[in-house]
Design a protein around this motif. Structure first.
Motif, PDB file in Angstrom:
ATOM      1  N   PHE A  49       0.837  -1.212   0.000  1.00  0.00           N
ATOM      2  CA  PHE A  49       0.000   0.000   0.000  1.00  0.00           C
ATOM      3  C   PHE A  49       0.863   1.250   0.000  1.00  0.00           C
ATOM      4  CE2 PHE A  49      -4.472  -1.336   1.678  1.00  0.00           C
ATOM      5  CZ  PHE A  49      -4.519  -2.327   0.702  1.00  0.00           C
ATOM      6  N   PHE A  51       3.784   1.612  -1.178  1.00  0.00           N
ATOM      7  CA  PHE A  51       4.274   1.834  -2.555  1.00  0.00           C
ATOM      8  C   PHE A  51       3.154   2.364  -3.446  1.00  0.00           C
ATOM      9  CE2 PHE A  51       4.471   0.050  -6.858  1.00  0.00           C
ATOM     10  CZ  PHE A  51       5.510   0.835  -7.331  1.00  0.00           C
ATOM     11  N   ASN A  52       1.969   1.749  -3.285  1.00  0.00           N
ATOM     12  CA  ASN A  52       0.846   2.157  -4.153  1.00  0.00           C
ATOM     13  C   ASN A  52       0.456   3.616  -3.948  1.00  0.00           C
ATOM     14  OD1 ASN A  52       0.670  -0.275  -5.428  1.00  0.00           O
ATOM     15  ND2 ASN A  52      -1.015  -1.064  -4.191  1.00  0.00           N
ATOM     16  N   PHE A  53       0.662   4.136  -2.729  1.00  0.00           N
ATOM     17  CA  PHE A  53       0.346   5.566  -2.508  1.00  0.00           C
ATOM     18  C   PHE A  53       1.096   6.441  -3.507  1.00  0.00           C
ATOM     19  CE2 PHE A  53      -0.611   4.591   2.209  1.00  0.00           C
ATOM     20  CZ  PHE A  53      -1.958   4.421   1.929  1.00  0.00           C
ATOM     21  N   GLN A  55       1.566   5.920  -6.422  1.00  0.00           N
ATOM     22  CA  GLN A  55       0.888   5.898  -7.728  1.00  0.00           C
ATOM     23  C   GLN A  55      -0.354   6.794  -7.733  1.00  0.00           C
ATOM     24  OE1 GLN A  55       2.246   3.967 -10.235  1.00  0.00           O
ATOM     25  NE2 GLN A  55       3.874   3.495  -8.760  1.00  0.00           N
ATOM     26  N   PHE A  56      -0.956   6.999  -6.568  1.00  0.00           N
ATOM     27  CA  PHE A  56      -2.244   7.717  -6.524  1.00  0.00           C
ATOM     28  C   PHE A  56      -2.156   9.107  -5.911  1.00  0.00           C
ATOM     29  CE2 PHE A  56      -3.354   3.298  -6.987  1.00  0.00           C
ATOM     30  CZ  PHE A  56      -4.386   3.327  -7.904  1.00  0.00           C
ATOM     31  N   GLU A  92      11.817   0.321  -8.496  1.00  0.00           N
ATOM     32  CA  GLU A  92      10.656   1.135  -8.907  1.00  0.00           C
ATOM     33  C   GLU A  92      11.012   2.615  -8.914  1.00  0.00           C
ATOM     34  OE1 GLU A  92       7.858   0.018  -9.956  1.00  0.00           O
ATOM     35  OE2 GLU A  92       7.702  -2.061  -9.254  1.00  0.00           O
ATOM     36  N   LYS A 162      -9.451  -7.116   6.442  1.00  0.00           N
ATOM     37  CA  LYS A 162      -8.909  -6.357   5.312  1.00  0.00           C
ATOM     38  C   LYS A 162      -8.303  -5.065   5.845  1.00  0.00           C
ATOM     39  CE  LYS A 162     -10.426  -8.773   1.704  1.00  0.00           C
ATOM     40  NZ  LYS A 162      -9.524  -9.303   0.687  1.00  0.00           N
ATOM     41  N   ARG A 164      -7.808  -1.365   5.698  1.00  0.00           N
ATOM     42  CA  ARG A 164      -8.562  -0.245   5.135  1.00  0.00           C
ATOM     43  C   ARG A 164      -7.841   1.060   5.445  1.00  0.00           C
ATOM     44  NH1 ARG A 164     -10.383  -3.124   2.143  1.00  0.00           N
ATOM     45  NH2 ARG A 164     -12.434  -4.081   2.089  1.00  0.00           N
ATOM     46  N   LEU A 165      -8.296   2.148   4.761  1.00  0.00           N
ATOM     47  CA  LEU A 165      -7.600   3.429   4.909  1.00  0.00           C
ATOM     48  C   LEU A 165      -8.535   4.498   5.450  1.00  0.00           C
ATOM     49  CD1 LEU A 165      -6.019   3.464   1.331  1.00  0.00           C
ATOM     50  CD2 LEU A 165      -4.894   2.703   3.410  1.00  0.00           C
ATOM     51  N   LYS A 182      -9.564   8.417  -7.076  1.00  0.00           N
ATOM     52  CA  LYS A 182      -9.684   6.952  -7.070  1.00  0.00           C
ATOM     53  C   LYS A 182      -9.281   6.406  -5.703  1.00  0.00           C
ATOM     54  CE  LYS A 182      -8.188   6.656 -11.849  1.00  0.00           C
ATOM     55  NZ  LYS A 182      -7.060   6.137 -12.638  1.00  0.00           N
ATOM     56  N   LEU A 183      -8.203   6.975  -5.181  1.00  0.00           N
ATOM     57  CA  LEU A 183      -7.741   6.550  -3.856  1.00  0.00           C
ATOM     58  C   LEU A 183      -8.777   6.920  -2.804  1.00  0.00           C
ATOM     59  CD1 LEU A 183      -5.751   5.486  -1.822  1.00  0.00           C
ATOM     60  CD2 LEU A 183      -4.411   7.575  -2.047  1.00  0.00           C
ATOM     61  N   ARG A 185     -11.873   7.120  -3.214  1.00  0.00           N
ATOM     62  CA  ARG A 185     -13.013   6.209  -3.333  1.00  0.00           C
ATOM     63  C   ARG A 185     -12.886   4.996  -2.426  1.00  0.00           C
ATOM     64  NH1 ARG A 185     -16.415   4.977  -7.579  1.00  0.00           N
ATOM     65  NH2 ARG A 185     -15.624   2.833  -7.300  1.00  0.00           N
ATOM     66  N   VAL A 186     -11.656   4.498  -2.312  1.00  0.00           N
ATOM     67  CA  VAL A 186     -11.478   3.262  -1.534  1.00  0.00           C
ATOM     68  C   VAL A 186     -11.116   3.569  -0.070  1.00  0.00           C
ATOM     69  CG1 VAL A 186     -10.840   1.926  -3.548  1.00  0.00           C
ATOM     70  CG2 VAL A 186      -9.051   3.023  -2.194  1.00  0.00           C
TER      71      VAL A 186
ATOM     72  N   ALA B  37      -7.390   1.827  -8.122  1.00  0.00           N
ATOM     73  CA  ALA B  37      -7.269   2.040  -6.675  1.00  0.00           C
ATOM     74  C   ALA B  37      -7.794   0.829  -5.909  1.00  0.00           C
ATOM     75  CB  ALA B  37      -8.036   3.292  -6.275  1.00  0.00           C
ATOM     76  N   PHE B  41      -5.425  -1.130  -3.539  1.00  0.00           N
ATOM     77  CA  PHE B  41      -5.635  -1.148  -2.093  1.00  0.00           C
ATOM     78  C   PHE B  41      -6.546  -2.285  -1.666  1.00  0.00           C
ATOM     79  CE2 PHE B  41      -4.416   3.114  -3.337  1.00  0.00           C
ATOM     80  CZ  PHE B  41      -3.249   3.232  -2.579  1.00  0.00           C
ATOM     81  N   ASN B  43      -9.387  -3.456  -2.407  1.00  0.00           N
ATOM     82  CA  ASN B  43     -10.730  -3.149  -1.956  1.00  0.00           C
ATOM     83  C   ASN B  43     -11.741  -3.812  -2.889  1.00  0.00           C
ATOM     84  OD1 ASN B  43     -13.182  -1.912  -1.214  1.00  0.00           O
ATOM     85  ND2 ASN B  43     -12.040  -0.145  -0.420  1.00  0.00           N
TER      86      ASN B  43
END
Lengths: 191, 479
Positions: A49, A51-53, A55-56, A92, A162, A164-165, A182-183, A185-186, B37, B41, B43
């Motif tokens: 996650f 790392f994924n931050f 990206q968003f 990366e 799970k 969650r954020l 998008k981020l 949203r989740v 996303a 994440f 989801n």
């Protein structure tokens, strides 16, 4: 540490260098596996996650000294990820900025970074860290329960097994960090 | 029309396939992009929410998201079995598999591939659309068919009908040969012009026809005329021929008779002359012979005169004139005055008609008959001459001769010696004598002359008699 020593001891045997390299790899992985297992599935997810931050979320150009300056992910306090985080970001890049992991034992070691995972449960210490980071373009992430309500930007929490954020959008905006819808949203938005 | 529709369908089919592919690709791109996303994440709820938005597109029958590792992450619609999806994501892009369009769309954030979206769309939309097109095409075809039908009906009215009527007129003309018929002109167009031309042609044909007919009639008339003329000429010829035949026969008879009758006095003269030479000394005898020679010569002279009379009669071509028979008989009575008083004869005549004829010949006719009546008798002659008018039918009934018009019947009846009825025809032949010339004087020409005269007047003569009981001569002359 033991493996490293043995590795160094075999270095002089030129003939066996290649074979030794292979063996070292195998041994390394064999030895390392238990260490990785110590990184829980949940923490592995969190590492990804982090790392994924990258990206968003968009960092302002002023956050970097040069176009190819490294993107620094810092970890302060307890490091729950072990090597997994390093492996995740290995090779990366974010907008041409190579990803680099830095670990800080305490506030005294803290340097300029673009993302900081705070492995602390003490609200006082967290507040101190956040205060230090004030007005800097640093995305703050933590597991701390009230993190998003107490000046932090993103908090990991677990729901139905799970991760969650929780995101405090106004704090992030104040740090000139542009979080993708998008981020959002989740995530659960905290104001 | 069907070709157009087929071409249109083909074009629509391909453009629809392309459009569907583009639409699906666009939709896939949007969803894949939005799902980054959720993938990043972990989801699944969000992914499900995202995929459930596909409900708006009813033709998407199935969809799923694979995570970065290629495992199924989220599926659509809810509760669908994972088995329907490919186990691993395939190559990016869309392909048609039977009645489905399916494909993979990478889910990329920045330049990091986070997963893959799989979409499966049925072609119902296309079939629905094609059904609609089919209906429209059917309606268009049916509509244009009816339009064409009505158009052709209208055209038939304006084109076929006049042609039909023209053809009917032409047929009726050729069947009935009636060139007076005219085609009716329906419109002022090419067909109207055709009708006019046709009618004009008919007028010409009619005119020519009547000219030909008139010419034909003229010709026929001429032929009739000529035929009549020929007939007349033929009749005339026949009459002439008959006359010739008759005169020829007369001539033959004459020659035959002449050889007998005319030679007889000559033979006598010859014989008596020879005898007179032999008896030159006997004066008495010689005188007798000379007397005989003289009487023979006289008779010869009489015969020749009679023959001359007869032949003259054949040649006469005198004009016919009204002749009163009463006057003729009175004149004859005067001529025979001496003989009548000598024989103490009585001649009764009254109310005799006026006849168109040659008076000299009629005189001769009556003279001969009265002379015969006075001559051939052994007692006081009583001669009755009567007359009446009879019709041609009466003549035909009584005598069998063919006649026409009315005739005057003259009857000369006497109380003379008469003759056998079987000689009733023969007596009218020249030189036919029923009696010895010594018993009764005569040349044998008298009645032949009578017949000739009656013939000249287009009449008939017949006799009725019995030996010793007198005779009656019936003469029919046209009035």
């Amino acid at each position: 540490m033991k493996t490293t020593t043995r590795h160094r001891g075999l270095q002089n045997f030129a003939v066996l260098r290649k074979a030794a390299a292979c063996c070292s790899c195998i041994l390394f992985s064999v030895v390392c596996l238990p260490a990785q297992r110590t990184t829980s599935r949940e923490n592995q997810v969190k590492a990804v996650f982090l790392f994924n931050f990258t990206q968003f979320i968009e960092w302002p150009a002023s956050a970097f000294n040069s176009p190819d300056a490294p993107f620094i992910i810092g970890v302060i306090g307890n490091d729950p990820f072990g090597n997994y985080l390093d492996e995740t970001v290995a090779g990366e890049k974010v907008m041409n900025h190579p990803l680099v992991i830095q670990r800080y034992k305490d506030l005294g070691e803290l340097q300029t970074c673009h993302m900081l995972f705070i492995g602390q449960e003490d609200p006082q210490k967290i507040k101190t860290i956040l205060d230090v980071l004030n007005r800097r373009h640093t995305l703050t992430v933590s597991d701390y329960k009230n993190f998003a309500y107490s000046g932090g930007m993103i908090r990991f929490y677990t729901q139905e097994n799970k991760t969650r954020l929780q995101i405090n959008l106004s704090i992030a905006k104040a740090a000139e960090l542009n979080i993708s819808s998008k981020l959002l949203r989740v995530a659960e938005i905290i104001d | 029309m069907i070709l157009t529709c087929t071409a249109f369908f083909a074009y629509e089919y391909y453009s629809f396939l392309r459009t569907t592919r583009i639409q699906l690709s666009t939709l896939g791109k949007v969803i894949a992009s939005n799902s980054t996303a959720a993938l990043a994440f972990d989801n699944r709820e969000d992914a499900s929410t995202l995929l459930s938005a596909l409900k708006a597109e009813p033709h998407i029958v199935a969809a799923c998201l694979y995570d970065e590792a290629g495992n199924v992450f989220s599926t659509y619609p809810e509760g669908i079995s994972v088995d329907v999806f490919p186990q691993r994501p395939g190559a990016d892009g869309y392909i048609y598999t039977g009645t489905y369009l399916e494909g993979f769309e990478p889910s990329v954030e920045g330049n990091k591939k986070l997963g893959t979206l799989y979409l499966k769309s049925d072609m119902e939309a296309m079939y629905a659309r094609f059904q609609l097109y089919g209906r429209i095409a059917f309606l268009v075809i049916v509509g244009s068919f009816f339009f064409a039908f009505f158009l052709s009906r209208r055209l038939q009215k304006t084109i076929s009908d006049p042609i039909h009527s023209l053809a009917d007129t032409a047929r009726s003309i050729s069947e009935h040969k009636d060139y007076g018929v005219r085609a009716t002109k329906s419109n002022v167009d090419e067909l109207g012009l055709l009708t006019d031309a046709f009618n004009q042609m008919l007028t010409q044909i009619e005119a020519q026809n009547s000219a030909i007919t008139a010419f034909n009639q003229q010709l026929e008339q001429k032929v009739h005329q000529r035929t009549a003329q020929l007939e007349q000429a033929k009749d005339e010829m026949e009459v002439i021929n008959n006359k010739l035949v008759k005169s020829n026969r007369d001539l033959e008879q004459f020659a035959y008779v002449a050889s007998h009758d005319l030679q007889e006095p000559l033979r006598k003269i010859h014989t008596f002359t020879e005898m007179a030479e032999k008896k030159a000394l006997d004066q008495e005898q010689q005188k007798l012979y000379f007397q005989k020679i003289k009487s023979s010569a006289k008779r010869m002279s009489e015969l020749i005169t009679a023959v001359l009379n007869y032949s003259r009669l054949s040649r006469t071509a005198e004009e016919f004139a009204d002749t009163d028979l009463n006057i003729v008989v009175e004149n004859i009575k005067t001529d025979f005055e001496l003989l009548i008083s000598e024989k103490n004869a009585t001649i009764e005549n009254k109310g005799l008609p006026v006849i168109k004829g040659i008076s000299l010949q009629l005189h001769q006719l009556c003279l001969n008959l009265i002379s015969n009546a006075l001559k051939f008798t052994e007692q006081q002659p009583v001669i009755q001459i009567t007359s009446r008018v009879v019709s041609a039918e009466d003549i035909s009934r009584m005598t069998g001769w063919v006649a026409n018009g009315n005739y005057a019947e003259l009857v000369f009846k006497d109380n003379g010696i008469g003759f056998d009825q079987q000689y009733a025809q023969k007596i009218f032949t020249i030189f036919q004598r029923l009696h010895d010339k010594h018993s009764y004087a005569g040349t044998g020409i008298g009645l032949a002359l009578c017949k000739k005269i009656v013939d000249n007047h287009n009449g008939f003569i017949t006799a009725q008699s019995e030996v010793g009981k007198g005779s009656a001569f019936y003469i029919y002359l046209p009035v």
